[in-house]
Design an enzyme around this catalytic site. Structure first.
Site, PDB file in Angstrom:
ATOM      1  N   GLU A 242      19.175 -77.441 -42.366  1.00  9.71           N
ATOM      2  CA  GLU A 242      18.044 -76.983 -43.169  1.00  9.71           C
ATOM      3  C   GLU A 242      18.241 -77.372 -44.625  1.00  9.71           C
ATOM      4  O   GLU A 242      19.290 -77.118 -45.225  1.00  9.71           O
ATOM      5  CB  GLU A 242      17.868 -75.470 -43.065  1.00  9.71           C
ATOM      6  CG  GLU A 242      16.676 -74.960 -43.853  1.00  9.71           C
ATOM      7  CD  GLU A 242      16.406 -73.478 -43.647  1.00  9.71           C
ATOM      8  OE1 GLU A 242      16.019 -72.814 -44.627  1.00  9.71           O
ATOM      9  OE2 GLU A 242      16.592 -72.992 -42.520  1.00  9.71           O
ATOM     10  N   MET A 243      17.243 -78.006 -45.200  1.00  9.51           N
ATOM     11  CA  MET A 243      17.185 -78.330 -46.623  1.00  9.51           C
ATOM     12  C   MET A 243      15.885 -77.746 -47.147  1.00  9.51           C
ATOM     13  O   MET A 243      14.836 -77.915 -46.520  1.00  9.51           O
ATOM     14  CB  MET A 243      17.228 -79.841 -46.844  1.00  9.51           C
ATOM     15  CG  MET A 243      18.427 -80.528 -46.222  1.00  9.51           C
ATOM     16  SD  MET A 243      18.385 -82.321 -46.451  1.00  9.51           S
ATOM     17  CE  MET A 243      18.641 -82.438 -48.224  1.00  9.51           C
TER      18      MET A 243
END
Length: 488
Positions: A242-243
Site C-alpha cells: 500500500e502506498m
C-alpha cells in the site's frame, strides 16, 4: 517575541574570502547550515523595515527559535505566507533553501512581490538540527505534537501561525530514497522532490481542491527544471504494497494549520542515506526553492487564494463530521509508480494496484454545537485549549443536552488487513440527554474562529485522536466515560 540583535560573528563561521557561506543560489551550497551559522547570517541580513528577525521561543535545550519576516510592500502586502522547516532535525534541505531565499531577496529585494508578507521559520527544531537527529531535545517527534502541543517548538510555531493567520503555509521535510527494501528490488525511489496538500476531510473542500490542483500543476514546472517530482506518498513499495498520501489527521503541521483556514502543504525532498551515496543537497535545495516560488504563484492567483482562505474562515461547519476515513483505490483502479533501476539507471513505470489515492469516509457523526469538558478533567483540558488559543467558557448550572462517549478500547497494533495505523480509539456514543455538569466544567463552542482546530483536538469519536495517548486515555472513568461530551 524578541528581536535578534547584532552580535560578533566567530571567525570559525566565516566563509573563505570572496565566498558566501549561504549563497543566493542554492546550487552553490557547499554544505548544510548549522544553527550557529544561521544565527550569524540572520544577524547580518536583518534590515529595519524590510527583513526583521525575532525570537519566538526557546527550544527544549534553550536555543532560540527564529522567525524571519520579509516585507517590502508595507500595508499593501496582504498575502501572508509562512514557510517553516526542520521540524525533524536531520531533514535539512528545506532549511537551507529558505536561508538561500532570504539571501536572494536581501540581495535583490524586487524578487519579493510587494503584495506578499513572507514569514520563514527555517529551523523549528534547533536541538535536533545540532544533534543530527529527528527528534528535539526531549526526544519528541515534533510533527506528532500538533494535537497536544507539549513541546516548546511546536507551541512557538502554532503561536506564530495564529498571530499571522497565513493564507499559504508550507511544512518542509525530507524522506529516504534508499534502504534495504529498495536494495532487495534493485531499485531507488524515483522522485527527488514531492508535494502534497490538505487531507483532513472537515477542512473546507474548496481549499482541499485548490491544494491538490497546485500539486498537479507543479508537474510541468519541475519537469522543465529536470527534477523528478511526484505527489508525496508514504507506505511500502510498488506494485502490491500500500502506498498512499500521508496522514489525514491533524497531528501534523500541514493539516493542523489547514484547520485555521490556510492553504497548507507539505514538501518532502528525497535524500539517500546509505554510506557512500551521492550527496545532492544543492539539487534538493534548488528543487525546494522552485516549489516555494511555484506555490507563491502570480498576483492573480494570490488574490484568488486570499479570497478562498477568507471564505473558508467564514464557512459554516458541515452537518456531519467524518470520524473514520482512509485511503483506497476506487473500483480497484491500478495506478503507476515510477522507480529507478539501479543497475541501468532506467526509470521504470510499475503498474501498482497498491497505490491508494482516493479518500473514503467510512463513518460520520452529527456535528455538535459545542464540546463540554467535565470538571474532573478541566485542568488538563484548559491547559490544552490555552496552548491552542481555543475559546471556552464555564458551564452554567442548567443541564445541557449532550451525548456521552465511552472509550471501549485503544487498538495498539497495526491493522494488517486494512492497513490502518496503530492506536485506533474505539468509542461508543450514547443518545443525547440532559446532563447536569458539575461546577468548573468547560464549554467549547463551535461558533468560533478555531472551530475546525477544536474538532481535530476534541472530537471523541475520531478513530485517531487524543485518547490514542495514554495521558488522555487514563482520564476516562472506570466505565469508559470520556471527559469530553458532545453538546447537541
Amino acid at each position: 517575541m524578541r528581536l535578534l540583535l547584532p552580535f560578533l560573528i566567530a571567525s570559525s563561521l566565516l566563509a573563505a574570502p570572496g565566498e558566501r557561506r549561504i549563497p543566493s543560489d542554492p546550487l552553490r551550497l557547499k554544505a548544510t547550515v548549522s544553527y550557529g551559522e544561521m544565527e550569524a547570517f540572520l544577524a547580518e541580513v536583518a534590515r529595519p523595515g524590510f527583513i526583521t528577525v525575532t525570537e519566538e521561543g526557546r527550544s527544549h535545550e534553550g536555543r532560540a527559535i527564529r522567525l524571519v519576516r520579509l516585507n517590502r510592500g508595507g500595508a499593501k502586502a496582504r498575502f501572508k505566507v509562512l514557510f517553516y522547516a526542520q521540524q525533524h532535525g536531520n531533514e535539512i534541505s528545506g532549511k537551507d533553501a529558505q536561508l538561500c531565499l532570504i539571501r536572494a531577496i536581501a540581495d535583490k529585494p524586487a524578487l519579493l512581490p510587494e503584495d506578499v508578507d513572507l514569514y520563514l521559520m527555517p529551523m523549528v527544531n534547533p536541538d535536533g538540527a545540532e544533534a543530527g537527529r529527528r527528534t528535539n531535545g526531549a526526544q519528541a517527534d515534533l510533527n506528532r505534537d500538533h494535537i497536544r502541543l507539549l513541546q516548546p517548538e511546536t507551541r512557538a510555531l502554532h503561536a506564530v501561525a495564529r498571530r499571522i493567520l497565513p493564507h499559504l503555509a508550507v511544512d518542509s521535510h525530507e524522506f529516504t530514497r534508499d534502504g534495504k527494501d529498495w536494495d532487495a528490488r534493485g531499485w531507488d525511489c524515483w522522485p527527488l522532490i514531492t508535494l502534497d496538500g490538505l487531507n483532513a476531510p472537515w477542512i473546507p473542500a474548496a481549499l482541499r481542491r485548490e491544494a491538490l490542483a497546485r500539486v498537479e500543476s507543479a508537474r510541468p514546472v519541475m519537469a522543465r527544471a529536470g527534477y523528478p517530482y511526484a505527489r508525496y506518498t508514504v507506505g511500502g513499495l510498488p506494485p502490491l504494497d500500500e502506498m498512499r498520501p500521508s496522514t489525514t489527521e491533524v497531528d501534523d503541521g500541514r493539516n493542523s494549520l489547514g484547520c485555521m483556514g490556510t492553504l497548507s502543504f507539505i514538501i518532502e525532498a528525497g535524500v539517500r542515506r546509505e554510506p557512500g551515496a551521492p550527496q545532492d543537497l544543492p539539487a534538493r535545495a534548488d528543487a525546494y526553492t522552485r516549489l516555494y516560488r511555484h506555490l507563491l504563484g502570480t498576483a492573480a492567483s494570490r488574490r484568488r487564494v486570499l479570497a478562498l482562505c477568507e471564505a473558508a474562515r467564514r464557512e459554516p461547519l458541515p452537518p456531519y463530521l467524518p470520524t473514520n476515513f482512509f485511503w483506497a483505490a476506487l473500483e480497484g483502479r491500478t495506478g503507476t509508480v515510477k522507480v529507478t533501476e539501479r543497475a541501468t539507471g532506467k526509470v521504470l513505470e510499475v503498474p501498482s494496484p497498491g497505490l491508494m489515492t482516493d479518500l473514503v469516509v467510512k463513518r460520520s457523526v452529527p456535528t455538535p454545537r459545542a464540546y463540554v469538558v467535565d470538571a474532573a478533567a478541566a485542568g488538563t483540558f484548559k491547559a490544552l485549549l490555552d496552548r491552542h488559543g481555543i475559546l471556552y467558557s464555564q458551564a452554567g448550572p442548567a443541564p445541557i443536552q449532550a451525548e456521552r462517549c465511552r472509550l471501549l478500547r485503544v487498538e495498539a497494533g497495526y491493522d494488517d488487513i486494512y492497513g490502518r495505523y496503530e492506536n485506533r480509539q474505539i468509542v461508543e456514543r450514547d443518545p443525547a440527554a440532559p446532563h447536569a455538569f458539575p461546577e468548573g466544567s468547560l464549554v467549547v463552542p463551535l461558533d468560533q474562529p478555531l472551530a475546525r482546530c477544536a474538532i481535530g483536538i476534541l472530537e471523541p469519536c475520531l478513530l485517531y485522536g487524543l485518547y490514542s495517548y495514554r495521558d488522555f486515555s487514563t482520564l476516562a472513568l472506570p466505565d469508559g466515560t470520556l471527559p469530553v461530551w458532545r453538546a447537541r
